[in-house]
Design a protein around this motif. Structure first.
Motif, PDB file in Angstrom:
ATOM      1  N   ARG A  43       6.782  -2.946  -2.303  1.00  0.00           N
ATOM      2  CA  ARG A  43       6.865  -1.484  -2.327  1.00  0.00           C
ATOM      3  C   ARG A  43       5.511  -0.795  -2.467  1.00  0.00           C
ATOM      4  NH1 ARG A  43      11.407  -3.714  -3.459  1.00  0.00           N
ATOM      5  NH2 ARG A  43      13.354  -2.651  -2.934  1.00  0.00           N
ATOM      6  N   LYS A  45       2.215   0.520  -1.159  1.00  0.00           N
ATOM      7  CA  LYS A  45       1.697   0.953   0.133  1.00  0.00           C
ATOM      8  C   LYS A  45       0.195   1.188   0.005  1.00  0.00           C
ATOM      9  CE  LYS A  45       6.062   3.103   1.533  1.00  0.00           C
ATOM     10  NZ  LYS A  45       6.736   4.362   1.963  1.00  0.00           N
ATOM     11  N   ASP A  47      -1.888   2.183   2.072  1.00  0.00           N
ATOM     12  CA  ASP A  47      -2.351   3.440   2.664  1.00  0.00           C
ATOM     13  C   ASP A  47      -2.278   4.579   1.657  1.00  0.00           C
ATOM     14  OD1 ASP A  47      -3.005   2.322   5.072  1.00  0.00           O
ATOM     15  OD2 ASP A  47      -1.159   2.930   6.100  1.00  0.00           O
ATOM     16  N   ASN A  48      -1.294   4.531   0.754  1.00  0.00           N
ATOM     17  CA  ASN A  48      -1.231   5.549  -0.298  1.00  0.00           C
ATOM     18  C   ASN A  48      -2.474   5.476  -1.183  1.00  0.00           C
ATOM     19  OD1 ASN A  48       1.261   6.363   0.594  1.00  0.00           O
ATOM     20  ND2 ASN A  48       2.421   5.380  -1.042  1.00  0.00           N
ATOM     21  N   GLU A 281      -0.655   4.634  -7.466  1.00  0.00           N
ATOM     22  CA  GLU A 281       0.331   3.956  -6.623  1.00  0.00           C
ATOM     23  C   GLU A 281       1.251   3.066  -7.448  1.00  0.00           C
ATOM     24  OE1 GLU A 281       2.393   2.564  -3.133  1.00  0.00           O
ATOM     25  OE2 GLU A 281       1.533   4.432  -3.916  1.00  0.00           O
ATOM     26  N   LYS A 420      -5.158  -4.060  -1.852  1.00  0.00           N
ATOM     27  CA  LYS A 420      -3.843  -4.691  -1.857  1.00  0.00           C
ATOM     28  C   LYS A 420      -3.827  -5.887  -2.804  1.00  0.00           C
ATOM     29  CE  LYS A 420       0.390  -5.376  -0.266  1.00  0.00           C
ATOM     30  NZ  LYS A 420       1.490  -4.541  -0.795  1.00  0.00           N
TER      31      LYS A 420
END
Length: 460
Positions: A43, A45, A47-48, A281, A420
Motif C-alpha cells: 500500500r 506509494k 510517488d506519494n 506516507e 521505497k
C-alpha cells in the motif's frame, strides 16, 4: 536519568487463528510474516513520497523562518487529511543568519571549496600565527603558546562548541576546524555563547596540508574574517499525529519520526524532506490499518540547530508516554542517489529492539535475504530518546551524498528505489509490533537466530 525496562518482540510470529480484515487479505503461499508485511508494503506509494519531497523542497525550511512555517502547515494538513488529530508543538529557539562575508587567507593555499561558518558563531577579524591543537581537548593546549593566535583543530571526540571554548579558554583569538572525513564541514555550535571566538570550518585535505607545514617547523600566519553573522530569538515547531489502537490495546506506543527543517540555502530534498515525506506516507498507510498499539508520527523542527525539536518532544513526554514506548524509528536522508547503502545507527553502537525489527524486516523484504547492518552514530533525532533510555535508531544511507547541506540537495537527486526500500523496511518493522496478532512483548523473544546482522564502522 530514567531507566527503560528492556523490551523485546517475537519477530517470527505465527498467524493467529481468526478472521483476517477484508481490507488486507494476506497473500497466498507466503510465509506468515511476509504476508503481514505485504499488508503495509503493497500500500506504500513511492510517488506519494516523491511528491511530498517536491512540495517540501520548493525552498529552504530553516527553523524559525517563514519557510519552516509553510512546511509545518503542509505537514499538518496532510496528517489531518488522513484523519489524524494533529498537534503542533511550538518552542523557542535561537535563529541564525549566516555571515555575509567568510574569509580565510594563508600564503600558499587556495581554499576551494571555501571555508564555512558554524551556526551561532561570532563575527571577527584575526590575523595571527597558526598553532596546531590536536582535537581541541584541554590537554592539547598544555605547554603550547596559543595566546592571541589561531588554533588549528581536527574534528572528532568533542563538539565544535567545546573545541572553540577550550581554545578560547587557552587564549586563542580564532579557531580553524578541519574535517576528519571527505567533503565540506557544515556544523552548528548548538546555541550562542559570548565566550566564542571567530571560527571557520575547512576540509580534511586543507587541514592536513596546514598541519604538515606546521609539523615541518614552518611558521604560518593566517587571516580569518567573518562579518554579518546574526542570532535572534525565533519559534520552531514539532508536528505530531497519533494513531490510536483499533483493537484491544496493548497500551504500548511506537514513535516514527523525521526532521522537517533544512539548513540555510539548501532546498533539503534529501535532508530531510525525504524522511518527512516517508513519515507522511507511512501515516497514510497506517491510518486505516488494524493495530493494537498506538503509533505516533512526528516531524521535528530545529534538528539542524542541535536536535532542538526532538529534545523538546522528549521534554514534553509524560512518564506514561515513556513507560509505554516500545521504540523510536528515525528517518533522516533516506532518498539520495549519491549516498551509500542503508544502515541503522544507534547512539551507543549496540543493537536494540528497533534495529532487531529493522534487520528482520530487511531480511524478509530483501531479494537476497540479507539483513540491514547497524553502526554507531549520533547527529540526528534518535539521540534524545536514547539518552533517556528508550530504544531508538537512525535509518539513513551512508556515506551521505557529496551535495549534503548544499544548494544542490534538490529533487532531481532523489532515488525512488531508496525511498521505497526504507519505507518498506520501517513500515514492515513497525507493523510487526503494531499488528493485532503479535504476542505480548513481555512474553516474546528477540530477533530469530536465522537473522544475522552485523556492526559496520561506516562513516556517515
Amino acid at each position: 536519568m530514567l531507566k527503560k525496562t528492556t523490551l523485546s518482540i517475537l519477530l517470527a510470529a505465527s498467524l493467529s487463528v481468526g478472521a483476517t480484515p477484508a481490507w488486507a487479505a494476506p497473500e497466498a503461499n507466503l510465509p506468515s510474516d511476509q504476508a503481514f508485511d505485504n499488508k503495509i508494503v503493497k500500500r506504500i506509494k513511492v510517488d506519494n513520497i516523491y511528491n511530498h519531497i517536491a512540495k517540501l523542497s520548493e525552498k529552504p525550511r530553516v527553523a524559525g523562518t517563514p519557510g519552516e512555517d509553510v512546511a509545518v502547515e503542509y505537514i499538518k494538513s496532510q496528517f489531518e487529511s488522513y484523519g489524524y488529530d494533529t498537534e503542533v508543538q511550538p518552542f523557542e529557539i535561537y535563529s541564525y543568519t549566516t555571515p555575509s562575508l567568510i574569509e580565510l587567507e594563508v600564503d600558499g593555499i587556495t581554499f576551494e571549496p571555501a571555508p564555512l561558518d558554524f551556526s551561532y558563531g561570532v563575527d571577527g577579524e584575526v590575523t595571527a600565527e597558526l598553532v596546531y591543537a590536536g582535537k581541541g581537548a584541554p590537554s592539547d593546549f598544555e605547554g603550547k603558546d596559543v595566546q592571541g593566535k589561531i588554533a588549528l583543530i581536527e574534528r572528532g571526540d568533542f563538539s565544535f562548541a567545546v573545541k572553540i571554548l577550550n581554545a578560547a579558554n587557552a587564549g586563542a583569538a580564532g579557531v580553524i576546524i578541519y574535517n576528519n572525513a571527505t567533503g565540506v564541514l557544515n556544523g552548528t555550535l548548538g546555541e550562542p555563547n559570548d565566550d566564542y571566538v571567530p571560527a571557520v570550518a575547512i576540509t580534511k585535505d586543507q587541514g592536513v596540508a596546514l598541519k604538515e607545514r606546521l609539523d615541518k617547523g614552518e611558521t604560518i600566519e593566517a587571516t580569518l574574517k567573518l562579518e554579518g553573522a546574526k542570532t535572534d530569538r525565533a519559534i520552531s515547531h514539532n508536528v505530531v499525529a497519533t494513531k490510536e489502537a483499533t483493537h484491544k490495546s496493548t497500551g504500548e506506543m511506537i514513535l516514527v519520526g523525521a526532521h522537517h527543517d533544512s539548513v540555510d540555502g539548501a532546498p533539503g530534498a534529501n535532508d530531510d524532506a525525504s524522511g518527512t515525506a516517508t513519515v507522511l506516507e507511512l501515516a497514510r498507510v497506517f491510518a486505516n490499518a488494524p493495530t493494537d498499539t498506538d503509533i505516533r508520527f512526528v516531524t521535528f523542527g530545529a534538528e539542524e540547530n542541535g536536535l532542538l525539536g526532538s529534545y523538546e518532544f522528549v521534554e514534553r513526554m509524560t512518564e506514561e508516554d515513556y513507560e509505554r514506548t516500545v521504540g523510536m524509528f528515525q528517518m533522516d536522508m533516506v532518498g539520495s542517489k549519491g549516498a551509500g547503502d542503508l544502515i541503522m545507527y544507534t547512539n551507543d553502537g549496540e543493537k536494540n529492539i528497533v534495529t532487531d525489527l529493522g534487520a528482520a524486516a530487511g531480511a524478509r523484504l530483501s531479494k537476497t535475504g540479507e539483513a540491514t547492518s547497524y553502526g554507531m552514530e549520533g547527529r540526528s533525532d534518535h539521540v534524545p530518546f536514547a539518552e533517556i533510555g528508550l530504544p531508538a535508531a537512525l535509518f539513513i544511507h551512508a556515506p551521505v551524498e557529496p551535495w549534503y547541506h548544499t544548494p544542490e540537495d534538490t529533487l532531481d537527486k532523489i532515488s525512488k528505489e531508496k525511498l521505497k526500500e526504507v519505507s518498506n523496511i520501517v513500515g514492515a518493522a513497525v507493523y510487526q509490533v503494531a499488528r493485532p496478532d503479535t504476542p505480548a512483548l513481555e512474553n516474546a523473544k528477540v530477533a530469530p537466530k536465522n537473522v544475522d546482522y552485523n556492526f559496520e564502522e561506516r562513516e556517515l
